[in-house]
Design a protein around this motif. Structure first.
Motif, PDB file in Angstrom:
ATOM      1  N   ALA A   1      34.175  47.471  28.511  1.00 18.27           N
ATOM      2  CA  ALA A   1      35.585  47.202  28.226  1.00 18.27           C
ATOM      3  C   ALA A   1      36.321  46.722  29.473  1.00 18.27           C
ATOM      4  CB  ALA A   1      36.253  48.455  27.678  1.00 18.27           C
ATOM      5  N   PRO A   2      37.299  45.826  29.317  1.00 20.90           N
ATOM      6  CA  PRO A   2      38.113  45.377  30.449  1.00 20.90           C
ATOM      7  C   PRO A   2      39.103  46.460  30.848  1.00 20.90           C
ATOM      8  CG  PRO A   2      38.958  44.432  28.421  1.00 20.90           C
ATOM      9  CD  PRO A   2      37.707  45.187  28.046  1.00 20.90           C
ATOM     10  N   THR A   3      39.658  46.328  32.035  1.00 20.19           N
ATOM     11  CA  THR A   3      40.595  47.341  32.530  1.00 20.19           C
ATOM     12  C   THR A   3      42.013  46.789  32.683  1.00 20.19           C
ATOM     13  OG1 THR A   3      40.002  46.828  34.823  1.00 20.19           O
ATOM     14  CG2 THR A   3      38.782  48.603  33.745  1.00 20.19           C
ATOM     15  N   ASN A   4      42.298  45.677  32.020  1.00 22.86           N
ATOM     16  CA  ASN A   4      43.613  45.043  32.180  1.00 22.86           C
ATOM     17  C   ASN A   4      44.617  45.440  31.106  1.00 22.86           C
ATOM     18  OD1 ASN A   4      42.517  43.698  30.027  1.00 22.86           O
ATOM     19  ND2 ASN A   4      42.626  41.648  30.932  1.00 22.86           N
ATOM     20  N   THR A   5      44.262  46.400  30.255  1.00 23.51           N
ATOM     21  CA  THR A   5      45.176  46.815  29.187  1.00 23.51           C
ATOM     22  C   THR A   5      46.024  48.013  29.579  1.00 23.51           C
ATOM     23  OG1 THR A   5      43.511  48.277  28.223  1.00 23.51           O
ATOM     24  CG2 THR A   5      43.571  46.000  27.414  1.00 23.51           C
ATOM     25  N   GLY A   6      45.710  48.646  30.709  1.00 24.95           N
ATOM     26  CA  GLY A   6      46.439  49.840  31.121  1.00 24.95           C
ATOM     27  C   GLY A   6      45.989  51.099  30.411  1.00 24.95           C
ATOM     28  N   THR A   7      44.918  51.019  29.638  1.00 27.25           N
ATOM     29  CA  THR A   7      44.445  52.183  28.875  1.00 27.25           C
ATOM     30  C   THR A   7      43.136  52.743  29.409  1.00 27.25           C
ATOM     31  OG1 THR A   7      43.255  50.754  27.316  1.00 27.25           O
ATOM     32  CG2 THR A   7      45.531  51.314  26.770  1.00 27.25           C
ATOM     33  N   ILE A   8      42.557  52.093  30.390  1.00 33.38           N
ATOM     34  CA  ILE A   8      41.228  52.476  30.865  1.00 33.38           C
ATOM     35  C   ILE A   8      41.254  52.640  32.378  1.00 33.38           C
ATOM     36  CG2 ILE A   8      38.824  51.712  31.094  1.00 33.38           C
ATOM     37  CD1 ILE A   8      39.175  50.243  28.444  1.00 33.38           C
ATOM     38  N   LEU A   9      40.609  53.699  32.857  1.00 32.86           N
ATOM     39  CA  LEU A   9      40.542  53.947  34.284  1.00 32.86           C
ATOM     40  C   LEU A   9      39.690  52.873  34.971  1.00 32.86           C
ATOM     41  CD1 LEU A   9      41.454  56.112  36.405  1.00 32.86           C
ATOM     42  CD2 LEU A   9      39.159  57.059  36.182  1.00 32.86           C
ATOM     43  N   LYS A  10      40.175  52.393  36.101  1.00 29.44           N
ATOM     44  CA  LYS A  10      39.434  51.394  36.869  1.00 29.44           C
ATOM     45  C   LYS A  10      38.348  52.102  37.673  1.00 29.44           C
ATOM     46  CE  LYS A  10      43.358  48.204  37.226  1.00 29.44           C
ATOM     47  NZ  LYS A  10      44.300  47.524  38.144  1.00 29.44           N
ATOM     48  N   GLY A  11      37.243  52.358  37.009  1.00 27.92           N
ATOM     49  CA  GLY A  11      36.164  53.123  37.621  1.00 27.92           C
ATOM     50  C   GLY A  11      35.540  52.409  38.806  1.00 27.92           C
ATOM     51  N   ILE A  12      35.322  53.135  39.882  1.00 21.38           N
ATOM     52  CA  ILE A  12      34.734  52.547  41.084  1.00 21.38           C
ATOM     53  C   ILE A  12      33.236  52.360  40.912  1.00 21.38           C
ATOM     54  CG2 ILE A  12      34.322  52.966  43.555  1.00 21.38           C
ATOM     55  CD1 ILE A  12      37.167  54.371  43.445  1.00 21.38           C
ATOM     56  N   THR A  13      32.589  53.311  40.236  1.00 18.85           N
ATOM     57  CA  THR A  13      31.172  53.115  39.923  1.00 18.85           C
ATOM     58  C   THR A  13      31.023  51.958  38.937  1.00 18.85           C
ATOM     59  OG1 THR A  13      30.771  55.473  40.254  1.00 18.85           O
ATOM     60  CG2 THR A  13      29.054  54.227  39.127  1.00 18.85           C
ATOM     61  N   ARG A  14      31.923  51.871  37.958  1.00 15.92           N
ATOM     62  CA  ARG A  14      31.918  50.741  37.024  1.00 15.92           C
ATOM     63  C   ARG A  14      31.988  49.422  37.782  1.00 15.92           C
ATOM     64  NH1 ARG A  14      35.753  47.307  35.500  1.00 15.92           N
ATOM     65  NH2 ARG A  14      35.712  46.366  33.392  1.00 15.92           N
ATOM     66  N   ASP A  15      32.935  49.324  38.707  1.00 18.37           N
ATOM     67  CA  ASP A  15      33.098  48.101  39.482  1.00 18.37           C
ATOM     68  C   ASP A  15      31.847  47.790  40.300  1.00 18.37           C
ATOM     69  OD1 ASP A  15      35.044  45.996  40.631  1.00 18.37           O
ATOM     70  OD2 ASP A  15      34.322  47.017  42.438  1.00 18.37           O
TER      71      ASP A  15
END
Length: 355
Positions: free
Chosen positions: A248-262
């Motif tokens: 999932a993208p993180t630009n909706t403001g509903t999802i944590l910007k995970g550092i491991t994800r990145d």
């Protein structure tokens, strides 16, 4: 890393290190000896110090207890074969902390305070960093309001603290998850992207119901239609369907910007893996489970690292994922991340700092 701030340090008289069983670490239960503390008042951070880890004294009217101005981060320190302490992507945690602070009307924390407080604390606590592979020293920075005032408004004073705890694996086996289509973790315009305490409090009840039913975590769906997969309770979630990685993208403001994800996304790009940052619908997930095109599903997070998913419940039906070989993407990316974190392989993206 060279230190710049001269922090006053008060050491414990009796360390708990000798009585700690490093072969039997329960995640988050064992706390090391010291903590870094800073106070915010009159518009600035002051009284920076390292002191023995101890209970806090709070006024019953403390603003955090009533109105929830509290944010936190989580990162890990490792020890390599040479005995050096290594921290993974601490700068990203500092940036995300300030993104959360802005959303929660809390003060900006300068990078120098975050990094110097953390590095000098870790230098003092280096003997607390486990040496066993898979174990680490979990680092918990957090900020909370300290006004003693009953009234709905941002606090004028705050406290920032970093403490650490030696930990083993968060998950010791592949996890089972349930797609949640009734309760909502976050909605657009809310605080879903902030790492704030209230988000986790709201998730406890539905997560407990899932655990009672035999699942480790939920797969949260969007708050409007419950038709799109967002993230899991303790981690972002990724799927590999028909050779393509989807998250999932993180630009909706509903999802944590995970550092491991990145980090996983960056490695996927390095390896030219097909990748789509888009919402996977619940119906797409169910179809992929039925027709066998779902090759892998795994969570990504600081605590969980890479958590392999073995069972997914969709619309009341359980689906078991096929066994994976060690050359599967999730295993390869886990090995790569571990190699970087322990300084065993090259770090092309400058993700680690050595203390």
């Amino acid at each position: 890393m060279k230190t710049q701030l001269a922090l006053p340090i008060t050491k414990v008289q009796n360390s708990r290190l000798a009585e700690t069983d490093f072969s039997n670490l329960v995640f988050g239960r064992t706390i090391s000896d010291h903590m870094f503390v800073a106070d915010y008042k009159n518009g600035e951070w002051s009284d920076l110090r390292i002191v023995p880890y101890a209970p806090l004294s709070l006024n019953p009217a403390n603003a955090t207890l009533h109105y929830g101005q509290s944010i936190f981060e989580g990162l890990k320190a490792y020890k390599n074969e040479e005995g050096k302490v290594i921290v993974f992507r601490a700068d990203a945690n500092w940036r995300r902390l300030n993104e959360s602070a802005e959303r929660m009307c809390m003060p900006y924390l300068p990078e120098e305070i975050f990094m110097e407080g953390m590095t000098q604390l870790l230098d003092l606590e280096r003997d607390w960093v486990p040496t066993a592979k898979g174990a680490s020293l979990y680092v918990r920075p957090y900020m909370f309001a300290t006004d003693d005032y009953i009234g709905v408004k941002p606090s004028d004073t705050y406290k920032f603290i970093i403490f650490t705890c030696p930990v083993g694996n968060y998950y010791n086996k592949p996890v089972s998850v349930k797609v949640e289509t009734t309760f909502t973790r976050a909605t657009e315009g809310g605080t879903g992207a902030a790492k704030t305490a209230g988000n986790y409090a709201a998730s406890l009840y539905p997560a407990r119901q899932a655990q009672k039913a035999g699942y480790d975590q939920l797969l949260w769906t969007d708050g409007k239609s419950h038709s799109k997969i967002e993230e899991s309770g303790t981690m972002n979630i990724m799927f590999k369907i028909d050779g393509k990685l989807i998250t999932a993208p993180t630009n909706t403001g509903t999802i944590l910007k995970g550092i491991t994800r990145d980090s996983v996304i960056q490695l996927a790009k390095d390896w030219n893996e097909p990748l789509e940052e888009r919402f996977l619908t619940v119906s797409e997930l169910e179809t992929a489970l039925i027709d066998g095109t779902l090759e892998e599903a795994f969570g990504t997070g600081t605590a969980a690292t890479i958590a392999h998913v073995q069972r997914i419940n969709v619309n009341g039906k359980d689906y078991m994922l096929p066994a994976k070989s060690e050359d599967a993407f999730s295993y390869r990316v886990l090995a790569e991340l571990d190699g970087i974190k322990y300084a065993e392989i090259a770090d092309p993206h400058n993700w680690i700092i050595t203390i």
